[in-house]
Scaffold this active site. Structure first.
Site, short mmCIF file in Angstrom:
data_model
loop_
_atom_site.label_atom_id
_atom_site.label_comp_id
_atom_site.label_asym_id
_atom_site.label_seq_id
_atom_site.Cartn_x
_atom_site.Cartn_y
_atom_site.Cartn_z
N GLY A 189 0.85 -1.19 0.00
CA GLY A 189 0.00 0.00 0.00
C GLY A 189 0.89 1.24 0.00
O GLY A 189 2.04 1.18 -0.42
N ARG A 190 0.34 2.34 0.51
CA ARG A 190 1.09 3.59 0.52
C ARG A 190 2.44 3.46 1.21
O ARG A 190 3.47 3.86 0.68
CB ARG A 190 0.27 4.69 1.23
CG ARG A 190 -0.81 5.31 0.38
CD ARG A 190 -1.58 6.34 1.22
NE ARG A 190 -2.32 5.64 2.26
CZ ARG A 190 -3.62 5.40 2.22
NH1 ARG A 190 -4.34 5.82 1.21
NH2 ARG A 190 -4.22 4.74 3.19
N ILE A 191 2.43 2.87 2.42
CA ILE A 191 3.68 2.80 3.19
C ILE A 191 4.64 1.78 2.57
O ILE A 191 5.83 2.05 2.41
CB ILE A 191 3.39 2.50 4.68
CG1 ILE A 191 2.56 3.64 5.28
CG2 ILE A 191 4.69 2.33 5.46
CD1 ILE A 191 2.00 3.39 6.67
N THR A 209 6.46 -2.47 11.37
CA THR A 209 6.01 -1.14 11.80
C THR A 209 4.50 -1.01 11.56
O THR A 209 3.98 0.10 11.50
CB THR A 209 6.76 -0.02 11.04
OG1 THR A 209 6.56 -0.20 9.63
CG2 THR A 209 8.24 0.01 11.34
N ARG A 216 1.24 -3.49 12.70
CA ARG A 216 0.49 -3.76 13.93
C ARG A 216 1.07 -5.00 14.60
O ARG A 216 1.39 -5.98 13.91
CB ARG A 216 -1.00 -3.99 13.64
CG ARG A 216 -1.80 -2.73 13.35
CD ARG A 216 -1.92 -1.82 14.56
NE ARG A 216 -2.72 -0.63 14.32
CZ ARG A 216 -2.24 0.55 13.89
NH1 ARG A 216 -0.95 0.70 13.67
NH2 ARG A 216 -3.06 1.57 13.71
N GLU A 276 0.25 -3.79 23.51
CA GLU A 276 1.02 -2.56 23.66
C GLU A 276 0.58 -1.87 24.94
O GLU A 276 -0.62 -1.76 25.17
CB GLU A 276 0.78 -1.63 22.45
CG GLU A 276 1.49 -2.14 21.23
CD GLU A 276 1.47 -1.19 20.04
OE1 GLU A 276 1.03 -0.04 20.21
OE2 GLU A 276 1.87 -1.61 18.96
N HIS A 293 6.04 2.20 19.24
CA HIS A 293 5.01 2.62 18.28
C HIS A 293 5.19 4.10 17.89
O HIS A 293 4.31 4.93 18.14
CB HIS A 293 3.60 2.36 18.83
CG HIS A 293 2.58 2.22 17.74
ND1 HIS A 293 1.50 1.36 17.81
CD2 HIS A 293 2.48 2.82 16.52
CE1 HIS A 293 0.78 1.46 16.71
NE2 HIS A 293 1.36 2.35 15.91
C1 GLV Z 1 -0.34 4.34 13.56
O1 GLV Z 1 -0.03 3.24 13.87
C2 GLV Z 1 -1.39 4.66 12.66
O2 GLV Z 1 -2.16 3.76 12.30
O3 GLV Z 1 -1.50 5.82 12.27
#
Ligand code: GLV
Length: 322
Positions: free
Chosen positions: A152-154, A233, A235, A264, A283
């Protein structure tokens, strides 16, 4: 109108204060679920964070709620179907945190591959006596294969950065991307199994859903190379913590660097924290000054639109409008 903001935000709230009475939960820890449940019948708008559980019971108690606006891109803490059933649009903050999160992914990847955190511990504990030919040897990035789970974007922003390191990039995702996207990014599609068995670095960028919950368990770690490094990075619950511990402890994989855990925060007695070959950050994927400000601005814009009865600029459940 009344608005509840569930934490202090790094932004001036006067835009909100012009249209509504704003209550901000003042503590560093999130409000208790029971407190939210008591509060929600009185409010017209809710600006929440990923640490707030926004479930069906809460949404049904929010009889006046016109919008829920989450300051995060992920929204696995919110029962979207329940919000839609109640006609409540849910906003989130996509896009603005893409680059910051990709940066942190690379910070973790470099830290794990070149053993930065171990090196810092080594220095501070007085063990640095001389230059040693075999001290803290790590993994090369140049020519290595980076496996991206979720493009996706990230995931795409992570892939773009890999070019600078001359890496080969493969990816897997629920839906294969268009050929033009693959070509522009220089990435090749693989099944998860193929990706795991051939990647030197595996980095996770999928949303947490019922399908990706514990996507990484014993079987997936067995498919990875003993020299492989895992980065997460996305979930915490995408990776089964006990399986990650076993994989790192037995050398099934070389190292991991994670910004997200289950639960968390990670409990201080978690066996994961005894491992030298694991880096854990709290996080902070989107935690840059500018990014957090933009996220807050976007969350406010979503909420204001909802209060005005307009379509949220970034809505998770557009079906609410049909
Ligand atoms: C951070 O984890 C977000 O979903 O923005």
């Amino acid at each position: 109108m009344k608005i509840l903001v569930t934490r202090n935000l790094p932004i001036d709230l006067s835009d909100l204060a012009q249209v509504a009475e704003v209550e901000v939960w003042p503590e560093r820890q999130p409000p208790a679920y029971e407190w939210l449940l008591e509060k929600v019948p009185e409010i017209d708008g809710l600006l929440c964070l990923l640490t707030d559980r926004i479930d069906r019971t809460l949404l049904e108690a929010g009889q006046r709620l016109k919008a829920v606006s989450q300051m995060a891109v992920g929204y696995d803490n919110i029962e979207i179907a329940a919000a839609t059933a109640r006609g409540i649009p849910v906003g989130h903050t996509p896009g603005v945190l893409t680059e910051a999160t990709a940066d942190l992914t690379w910070a973790l990847l470099l830290s794990a591959s070149r053993r930065i955190v171990e090196g810092d511990r080594f220095t501070r504990s007085g063990q640095w006596q001389t230059w040693e030919p075999d001290l803290l040897l790590g993994a090369d990035l140049t020519g290595a294969t980076l496996g991206i789970v979720g493009l996706g974007r990230i995931g795409q922003a992570v892939a773009r950065r890999a070019r600078g390191f001359d890496m080969r990039v493969i990816y897997t995702s629920r839906q294969r991307c268009d050929l033009e996207v693959e070509q522009a990014l220089g990435v090749e599609y693989r099944s998860l199994e193929q990706l795991l068995s051939t990647s030197d670095f595996v980095t996770i960028h999928t949303a947490l859903t019922s399908e990706t919950h514990y996507l990484f368990g014993d079987r997936q770690f067995q498919q990875m190379q003993p020299t492989a490094i895992l980065i997460n990075t996305a979930r915490g619950s995408i990776v089964e913590p006990a399986a990650l511990y076993r994989a790192l402890q037995t050398g099934q994989i070389a190292a991991a660097a994670i910004d997200v855990t289950e639960p968390e925060p990670i409990p201080m007695d978690s066996p994961l924290l005894t491992l030298e070959n694991l880096i854990v950050t709290p996080h902070i994927g989107s935690a840059s000054v500018k990014t957090r400000r933009k996220m807050a601005e976007m969350a406010i814009a979503n909420l204001l639109a909802g209060l005005r009865g307009e379509r949220l600029p970034h809505v998770v459940n557009p079906e609410v409008y049909s």
